[in-house]
Design a protein around this motif. Structure first.
Motif, PDB file in Angstrom:
ATOM      1  N   GLY A  79     -11.623  53.941   0.636  1.00  0.00           N
ATOM      2  CA  GLY A  79     -10.784  55.059   0.242  1.00  0.00           C
ATOM      3  C   GLY A  79     -11.362  55.864  -0.906  1.00  0.00           C
ATOM      4  N   LYS A  80     -12.671  55.896  -1.011  1.00  0.00           N
ATOM      5  CA  LYS A  80     -13.328  56.660  -2.075  1.00  0.00           C
ATOM      6  C   LYS A  80     -13.628  58.080  -1.591  1.00  0.00           C
ATOM      7  CE  LYS A  80     -15.524  52.724  -4.299  1.00  0.00           C
ATOM      8  NZ  LYS A  80     -16.796  52.103  -4.679  1.00  0.00           N
ATOM      9  N   GLY A  81     -12.886  59.053  -2.113  1.00  0.00           N
ATOM     10  CA  GLY A  81     -13.094  60.445  -1.731  1.00  0.00           C
ATOM     11  C   GLY A  81     -12.461  60.827  -0.413  1.00  0.00           C
ATOM     12  N   HIS A  82     -11.741  59.920   0.188  1.00  0.00           N
ATOM     13  CA  HIS A  82     -11.113  60.128   1.498  1.00  0.00           C
ATOM     14  C   HIS A  82     -10.066  59.047   1.660  1.00  0.00           C
ATOM     15  CE1 HIS A  82     -10.753  60.196   5.904  1.00  0.00           C
ATOM     16  NE2 HIS A  82     -11.257  61.416   5.840  1.00  0.00           N
ATOM     17  N   PRO A  83      -8.953  59.333   2.338  1.00  0.00           N
ATOM     18  CA  PRO A  83      -7.989  58.253   2.587  1.00  0.00           C
ATOM     19  C   PRO A  83      -8.658  57.068   3.289  1.00  0.00           C
ATOM     20  CG  PRO A  83      -7.037  60.365   3.158  1.00  0.00           C
ATOM     21  CD  PRO A  83      -8.489  60.622   2.850  1.00  0.00           C
ATOM     22  N   LYS A  84      -8.213  55.860   2.954  1.00  0.00           N
ATOM     23  CA  LYS A  84      -8.781  54.637   3.544  1.00  0.00           C
ATOM     24  C   LYS A  84      -8.754  54.702   5.065  1.00  0.00           C
ATOM     25  CE  LYS A  84      -8.150  50.819   0.365  1.00  0.00           C
ATOM     26  NZ  LYS A  84      -7.501  49.538   0.145  1.00  0.00           N
ATOM     27  N   GLN A  85      -9.829  54.220   5.657  1.00  0.00           N
ATOM     28  CA  GLN A  85      -9.950  54.146   7.108  1.00  0.00           C
ATOM     29  C   GLN A  85     -10.057  52.688   7.520  1.00  0.00           C
ATOM     30  OE1 GLN A  85      -9.706  57.049   9.071  1.00  0.00           O
ATOM     31  NE2 GLN A  85      -9.050  57.655   7.030  1.00  0.00           N
ATOM     32  N   ALA A  86      -9.289  52.308   8.511  1.00  0.00           N
ATOM     33  CA  ALA A  86      -9.231  50.906   8.929  1.00  0.00           C
ATOM     34  C   ALA A  86     -10.050  50.620  10.179  1.00  0.00           C
ATOM     35  CB  ALA A  86      -7.775  50.504   9.167  1.00  0.00           C
ATOM     36  N   GLY A  87     -10.833  51.578  10.653  1.00  0.00           N
ATOM     37  CA  GLY A  87     -11.616  51.368  11.857  1.00  0.00           C
ATOM     38  C   GLY A  87     -12.718  50.349  11.649  1.00  0.00           C
ATOM     39  N   SER A  88     -13.282  49.905  12.750  1.00  0.00           N
ATOM     40  CA  SER A  88     -14.402  48.956  12.665  1.00  0.00           C
ATOM     41  C   SER A  88     -15.628  49.666  12.096  1.00  0.00           C
ATOM     42  CB  SER A  88     -14.724  48.398  14.055  1.00  0.00           C
ATOM     43  OG  SER A  88     -15.326  49.404  14.853  1.00  0.00           O
ATOM     44  N   ASP A  89     -16.542  48.888  11.556  1.00  0.00           N
ATOM     45  CA  ASP A  89     -17.787  49.460  11.033  1.00  0.00           C
ATOM     46  C   ASP A  89     -18.540  50.209  12.135  1.00  0.00           C
ATOM     47  OD1 ASP A  89     -17.154  48.363   8.604  1.00  0.00           O
ATOM     48  OD2 ASP A  89     -18.843  46.963   8.535  1.00  0.00           O
ATOM     49  N   ALA A  90     -18.531  49.656  13.339  1.00  0.00           N
ATOM     50  CA  ALA A  90     -19.239  50.294  14.452  1.00  0.00           C
ATOM     51  C   ALA A  90     -18.630  51.649  14.788  1.00  0.00           C
ATOM     52  CB  ALA A  90     -19.229  49.384  15.679  1.00  0.00           C
ATOM     53  N   ASP A  91     -17.302  51.725  14.842  1.00  0.00           N
ATOM     54  CA  ASP A  91     -16.639  52.992  15.156  1.00  0.00           C
ATOM     55  C   ASP A  91     -16.864  54.016  14.052  1.00  0.00           C
ATOM     56  OD1 ASP A  91     -15.717  51.951  17.525  1.00  0.00           O
ATOM     57  OD2 ASP A  91     -13.630  51.725  16.865  1.00  0.00           O
ATOM     58  N   LEU A  92     -16.700  53.588  12.807  1.00  0.00           N
ATOM     59  CA  LEU A  92     -16.902  54.515  11.693  1.00  0.00           C
ATOM     60  C   LEU A  92     -18.349  54.989  11.635  1.00  0.00           C
ATOM     61  CD1 LEU A  92     -14.746  52.767   8.941  1.00  0.00           C
ATOM     62  CD2 LEU A  92     -14.238  54.904  10.122  1.00  0.00           C
ATOM     63  N   THR A  93     -19.285  54.105  11.883  1.00  0.00           N
ATOM     64  CA  THR A  93     -20.698  54.482  11.885  1.00  0.00           C
ATOM     65  C   THR A  93     -20.990  55.485  12.986  1.00  0.00           C
ATOM     66  OG1 THR A  93     -21.362  52.369  10.922  1.00  0.00           O
ATOM     67  CG2 THR A  93     -23.072  53.612  12.063  1.00  0.00           C
ATOM     68  N   ALA A  94     -20.395  55.289  14.153  1.00  0.00           N
ATOM     69  CA  ALA A  94     -20.605  56.230  15.275  1.00  0.00           C
ATOM     70  C   ALA A  94     -20.102  57.616  14.904  1.00  0.00           C
ATOM     71  CB  ALA A  94     -19.895  55.707  16.519  1.00  0.00           C
ATOM     72  N   VAL A  95     -18.928  57.700  14.291  1.00  0.00           N
ATOM     73  CA  VAL A  95     -18.381  58.993  13.901  1.00  0.00           C
ATOM     74  C   VAL A  95     -19.226  59.617  12.785  1.00  0.00           C
ATOM     75  CG1 VAL A  95     -16.380  60.181  12.919  1.00  0.00           C
ATOM     76  CG2 VAL A  95     -16.043  58.449  14.674  1.00  0.00           C
TER      77      VAL A  95
END
Length: 91
Positions: A68-84
């Motif tokens: 949640g640093k500089g953006h609201p916390k995201q609960a997605g998987s590392d793989a999904d967040l990395t893809a985006v």
């Protein structure tokens, strides 16, 4: 020569499919509620984010999103967040 053309075409299709999957993932995850590709909504455009994040390691960006640093916390998987993240950085 035909083999090279086939390999290049297959790689292009794979990359296009990956980009579409990442765009779909951003939509499914709710990213598009605040962001758009080329215009500011509640948050900056993906293109503006790509300029800001250019050269930063994916793992650092994902860690910041999860914390949640500089953006609201995201609960997605590392793989999904990395893809985006990779999809946005490619803009």
């Amino acid at each position: 020569m035909k083999k090279v053309a086939i390999v290049v075409a297959a790689a292009g299709l794979l990359m296009a499919g990956t980009a579409q999957a990442s765009a779909d993932l951003a939509e499914k995850s709710g990213c598009n509620k605040c962001h758009a590709v080329d215009k500011k909504k509640m948050g900056p455009s993906y293109q503006d984010i790509a300029k800001k994040l250019k050269g930063k390691p994916d793992a650092e960006i994902v860690a910041n999103l999860k914390a949640g640093k500089g953006h609201p916390k995201q609960a997605g998987s590392d793989a999904d967040l990395t893809a985006v993240v990779k999809w946005i950085q490619a803009m």
